[in-house]
Design a protein around this motif. Structure first.
Motif, PDB file in Angstrom:
ATOM      1  N   THR A  56     -14.930 -19.576 -43.430  1.00 41.63           N
ATOM      2  CA  THR A  56     -15.461 -19.816 -44.774  1.00 41.63           C
ATOM      3  C   THR A  56     -15.410 -21.301 -45.108  1.00 41.63           C
ATOM      4  O   THR A  56     -16.394 -21.865 -45.612  1.00 41.63           O
ATOM      5  N   LEU A  57     -14.286 -21.941 -44.830  1.00 46.68           N
ATOM      6  CA  LEU A  57     -14.179 -23.375 -45.099  1.00 46.68           C
ATOM      7  C   LEU A  57     -15.239 -24.152 -44.323  1.00 46.68           C
ATOM      8  O   LEU A  57     -15.933 -25.009 -44.886  1.00 46.68           O
ATOM      9  N   ARG A  58     -15.371 -23.836 -43.048  1.00 44.27           N
ATOM     10  CA  ARG A  58     -16.358 -24.548 -42.226  1.00 44.27           C
ATOM     11  C   ARG A  58     -17.777 -24.301 -42.721  1.00 44.27           C
ATOM     12  O   ARG A  58     -18.602 -25.211 -42.748  1.00 44.27           O
ATOM     13  N   ALA A  59     -18.058 -23.051 -43.100  1.00 42.89           N
ATOM     14  CA  ALA A  59     -19.405 -22.726 -43.598  1.00 42.89           C
ATOM     15  C   ALA A  59     -19.718 -23.494 -44.880  1.00 42.89           C
ATOM     16  O   ALA A  59     -20.885 -23.800 -45.148  1.00 42.89           O
ATOM     17  N   LEU A  60     -18.699 -23.813 -45.647  1.00 44.37           N
ATOM     18  CA  LEU A  60     -18.887 -24.569 -46.890  1.00 44.37           C
ATOM     19  C   LEU A  60     -18.860 -26.074 -46.651  1.00 44.37           C
ATOM     20  O   LEU A  60     -18.966 -26.861 -47.600  1.00 44.37           O
ATOM     21  N   GLY A  61     -18.711 -26.475 -45.377  1.00 38.80           N
ATOM     22  CA  GLY A  61     -18.692 -27.893 -45.043  1.00 38.80           C
ATOM     23  C   GLY A  61     -17.374 -28.578 -45.366  1.00 38.80           C
ATOM     24  O   GLY A  61     -17.321 -29.800 -45.527  1.00 38.80           O
ATOM     25  N   ILE A  62     -16.318 -27.815 -45.460  1.00 34.36           N
ATOM     26  CA  ILE A  62     -15.004 -28.364 -45.786  1.00 34.36           C
ATOM     27  C   ILE A  62     -14.237 -28.610 -44.488  1.00 34.36           C
ATOM     28  O   ILE A  62     -13.990 -27.682 -43.711  1.00 34.36           O
ATOM     29  N   ASP A  63     -13.870 -29.877 -44.266  1.00 34.05           N
ATOM     30  CA  ASP A  63     -13.149 -30.263 -43.052  1.00 34.05           C
ATOM     31  C   ASP A  63     -11.640 -30.181 -43.208  1.00 34.05           C
ATOM     32  O   ASP A  63     -10.917 -29.981 -42.231  1.00 34.05           O
ATOM     33  N   ARG A  64     -11.143 -30.401 -44.425  1.00 34.78           N
ATOM     34  CA  ARG A  64      -9.712 -30.372 -44.707  1.00 34.78           C
ATOM     35  C   ARG A  64      -9.514 -29.819 -46.103  1.00 34.78           C
ATOM     36  O   ARG A  64     -10.288 -30.139 -47.020  1.00 34.78           O
ATOM     37  N   ALA A  65      -8.475 -29.020 -46.261  1.00 36.62           N
ATOM     38  CA  ALA A  65      -8.216 -28.422 -47.573  1.00 36.62           C
ATOM     39  C   ALA A  65      -6.720 -28.237 -47.770  1.00 36.62           C
ATOM     40  O   ALA A  65      -5.968 -28.070 -46.812  1.00 36.62           O
ATOM     41  N   VAL A  66      -6.326 -28.250 -49.013  1.00 36.88           N
ATOM     42  CA  VAL A  66      -4.993 -27.809 -49.393  1.00 36.88           C
ATOM     43  C   VAL A  66      -5.143 -26.315 -49.660  1.00 36.88           C
ATOM     44  O   VAL A  66      -6.005 -25.910 -50.451  1.00 36.88           O
ATOM     45  N   VAL A  67      -4.353 -25.515 -48.985  1.00 37.13           N
ATOM     46  CA  VAL A  67      -4.482 -24.062 -49.104  1.00 37.13           C
ATOM     47  C   VAL A  67      -3.201 -23.478 -49.697  1.00 37.13           C
ATOM     48  O   VAL A  67      -2.112 -24.013 -49.498  1.00 37.13           O
ATOM     49  N   ALA A  68      -3.350 -22.404 -50.437  1.00 36.83           N
ATOM     50  CA  ALA A  68      -2.204 -21.733 -51.052  1.00 36.83           C
ATOM     51  C   ALA A  68      -2.328 -20.244 -50.794  1.00 36.83           C
ATOM     52  O   ALA A  68      -3.432 -19.696 -50.773  1.00 36.83           O
ATOM     53  N   VAL A  76      -1.398 -15.270 -44.402  1.00 38.62           N
ATOM     54  CA  VAL A  76      -2.707 -15.767 -43.968  1.00 38.62           C
ATOM     55  C   VAL A  76      -2.677 -17.291 -43.834  1.00 38.62           C
ATOM     56  O   VAL A  76      -3.209 -17.849 -42.874  1.00 38.62           O
ATOM     57  N   VAL A  77      -2.054 -17.972 -44.786  1.00 41.73           N
ATOM     58  CA  VAL A  77      -1.938 -19.432 -44.706  1.00 41.73           C
ATOM     59  C   VAL A  77      -1.166 -19.829 -43.448  1.00 41.73           C
ATOM     60  O   VAL A  77      -1.555 -20.756 -42.731  1.00 41.73           O
ATOM     61  N   MET A  78      -0.077 -19.115 -43.139  1.00 44.30           N
ATOM     62  CA  MET A  78       0.685 -19.438 -41.933  1.00 44.30           C
ATOM     63  C   MET A  78      -0.143 -19.228 -40.676  1.00 44.30           C
ATOM     64  O   MET A  78      -0.054 -20.003 -39.716  1.00 44.30           O
ATOM     65  N   SER A  79      -0.974 -18.212 -40.656  1.00 40.83           N
ATOM     66  CA  SER A  79      -1.877 -17.998 -39.528  1.00 40.83           C
ATOM     67  C   SER A  79      -2.890 -19.134 -39.433  1.00 40.83           C
ATOM     68  O   SER A  79      -3.167 -19.638 -38.341  1.00 40.83           O
ATOM     69  N   LEU A  80      -3.432 -19.529 -40.571  1.00 42.22           N
ATOM     70  CA  LEU A  80      -4.379 -20.644 -40.596  1.00 42.22           C
ATOM     71  C   LEU A  80      -3.721 -21.909 -40.058  1.00 42.22           C
ATOM     72  O   LEU A  80      -4.319 -22.640 -39.259  1.00 42.22           O
ATOM     73  N   LEU A  81      -2.492 -22.173 -40.454  1.00 39.17           N
ATOM     74  CA  LEU A  81      -1.754 -23.337 -39.960  1.00 39.17           C
ATOM     75  C   LEU A  81      -1.569 -23.278 -38.444  1.00 39.17           C
ATOM     76  O   LEU A  81      -1.682 -24.294 -37.757  1.00 39.17           O
ATOM     77  N   ALA A  82      -1.276 -22.096 -37.929  1.00 36.56           N
ATOM     78  CA  ALA A  82      -1.034 -21.943 -36.487  1.00 36.56           C
ATOM     79  C   ALA A  82      -2.325 -22.018 -35.684  1.00 36.56           C
ATOM     80  O   ALA A  82      -2.354 -22.604 -34.603  1.00 36.56           O
ATOM     81  N   ARG A  83      -3.394 -21.436 -36.205  1.00 35.66           N
ATOM     82  CA  ARG A  83      -4.628 -21.294 -35.425  1.00 35.66           C
ATOM     83  C   ARG A  83      -5.683 -22.368 -35.719  1.00 35.66           C
ATOM     84  O   ARG A  83      -6.533 -22.635 -34.887  1.00 35.66           O
ATOM     85  N   HIS A  84      -5.619 -22.973 -36.912  1.00 35.63           N
ATOM     86  CA  HIS A  84      -6.626 -23.960 -37.325  1.00 35.63           C
ATOM     87  C   HIS A  84      -5.956 -25.118 -38.070  1.00 35.63           C
ATOM     88  O   HIS A  84      -6.359 -25.449 -39.198  1.00 35.63           O
ATOM     89  N   PRO A  85      -4.944 -25.738 -37.479  1.00 36.71           N
ATOM     90  CA  PRO A  85      -4.188 -26.770 -38.207  1.00 36.71           C
ATOM     91  C   PRO A  85      -5.034 -27.958 -38.644  1.00 36.71           C
ATOM     92  O   PRO A  85      -4.712 -28.612 -39.642  1.00 36.71           O
ATOM     93  N   GLU A  86      -6.123 -28.210 -37.947  1.00 42.23           N
ATOM     94  CA  GLU A  86      -6.976 -29.348 -38.294  1.00 42.23           C
ATOM     95  C   GLU A  86      -7.628 -29.191 -39.656  1.00 42.23           C
ATOM     96  O   GLU A  86      -8.066 -30.176 -40.263  1.00 42.23           O
ATOM     97  N   LEU A  87      -7.703 -27.967 -40.172  1.00 48.47           N
ATOM     98  CA  LEU A  87      -8.327 -27.717 -41.470  1.00 48.47           C
ATOM     99  C   LEU A  87      -7.370 -27.899 -42.643  1.00 48.47           C
ATOM    100  O   LEU A  87      -7.801 -27.956 -43.791  1.00 48.47           O
ATOM    101  N   VAL A  88      -6.073 -27.965 -42.357  1.00 43.70           N
ATOM    102  CA  VAL A  88      -5.071 -27.905 -43.423  1.00 43.70           C
ATOM    103  C   VAL A  88      -4.511 -29.289 -43.733  1.00 43.70           C
ATOM    104  O   VAL A  88      -3.834 -29.898 -42.910  1.00 43.70           O
ATOM    105  N   ALA A  89      -4.807 -29.771 -44.937  1.00 43.24           N
ATOM    106  CA  ALA A  89      -4.262 -31.045 -45.414  1.00 43.24           C
ATOM    107  C   ALA A  89      -2.916 -30.830 -46.105  1.00 43.24           C
ATOM    108  O   ALA A  89      -2.104 -31.736 -46.189  1.00 43.24           O
ATOM    109  N   GLY A  90      -2.687 -29.640 -46.601  1.00 45.46           N
ATOM    110  CA  GLY A  90      -1.442 -29.283 -47.274  1.00 45.46           C
ATOM    111  C   GLY A  90      -1.419 -27.791 -47.498  1.00 45.46           C
ATOM    112  O   GLY A  90      -2.468 -27.140 -47.484  1.00 45.46           O
TER     113      GLY A  90
END
Length: 172
Positions: A56-68, A76-90
């Motif tokens: 979803t982030l990539r489809a919206l053109g978002i390269d980095r995001a703060v996620v909660a 889900v956030v922990m999975s995102l951190l483990a599998r797609h760390p490049e997307l997570v700014a915080g």
């Protein structure tokens, strides 16, 4: 995602906020539909939810995001951190945990999944109203109790079952 509406109003400035529903919940497609879209196995999993957030982030053109994430959203956030760390700014992890469920909790989640599917209703998760709100909120904020009741009842049994089945196999 509705749970974030009041929080967004408290954020300073006017940040861009994207609130997502988990697969099969709210406005999101079902877990099997998400799996098919992502070319993933049709098994309920936290990782599939994390991959869906990344897509979803990539489809919206978002390269980095703060996620909660709150509770299961934190998984889900922990999975995102483990599998797609490049997307997570915080990241903000709220009322969640990094550890796997003990066996009794796993068994209960699977029992709930079976019950909501068998009975075609979400009655087995309505008890969450008690655990999600503190005693003071339950006593003094009847509007919150009613809102939470509505949000839970708005979920379809298939989505609730999918989410309940996604949590037990998550890693520690």
């Amino acid at each position: 995602s509705r749970m974030w509406l009041d929080v967004v109003d408290l954020l300073p400035g006017e940040p861009d906020v994207i609130a997502l529903d988990l697969p099969g919940m709210g406005e999101s497609p079902t877990g099997p539909d998400v799996a098919a879209t992502l070319g993933a196995p049709d098994e309920p999993s936290i990782d599939l939810s994390g991959d869906a957030v990344a897509a979803t982030l990539r489809a919206l053109g978002i390269d980095r995001a703060v996620v909660a994430g709150l509770s299961m959203g934190g998984y889900v956030v922990m999975s995102l951190l483990a599998r797609h760390p490049e997307l997570v700014a915080g990241a903000a992890l709220l009322d969640t945990k990094a550890g796997a469920d003990p066996q009794a909790a796993r068994d209960n989640r699977l029992w709930i999944a079976d019950e909501v599917e068998k009975n075609h209703n979400v009655e087995p998760v309505l008890s969450m109203r008690r655990s999600l709100l503190g005693e003071t909120s339950r006593a003094n904020r009847e509007d919150l109790v009613e809102r939470l009741d509505t949000w839970i009842r708005d979920q379809g049994p298939a989505g609730v079952a999918w989410c309940q089945r996604a949590m037990p196999p998550r890693p520690d």
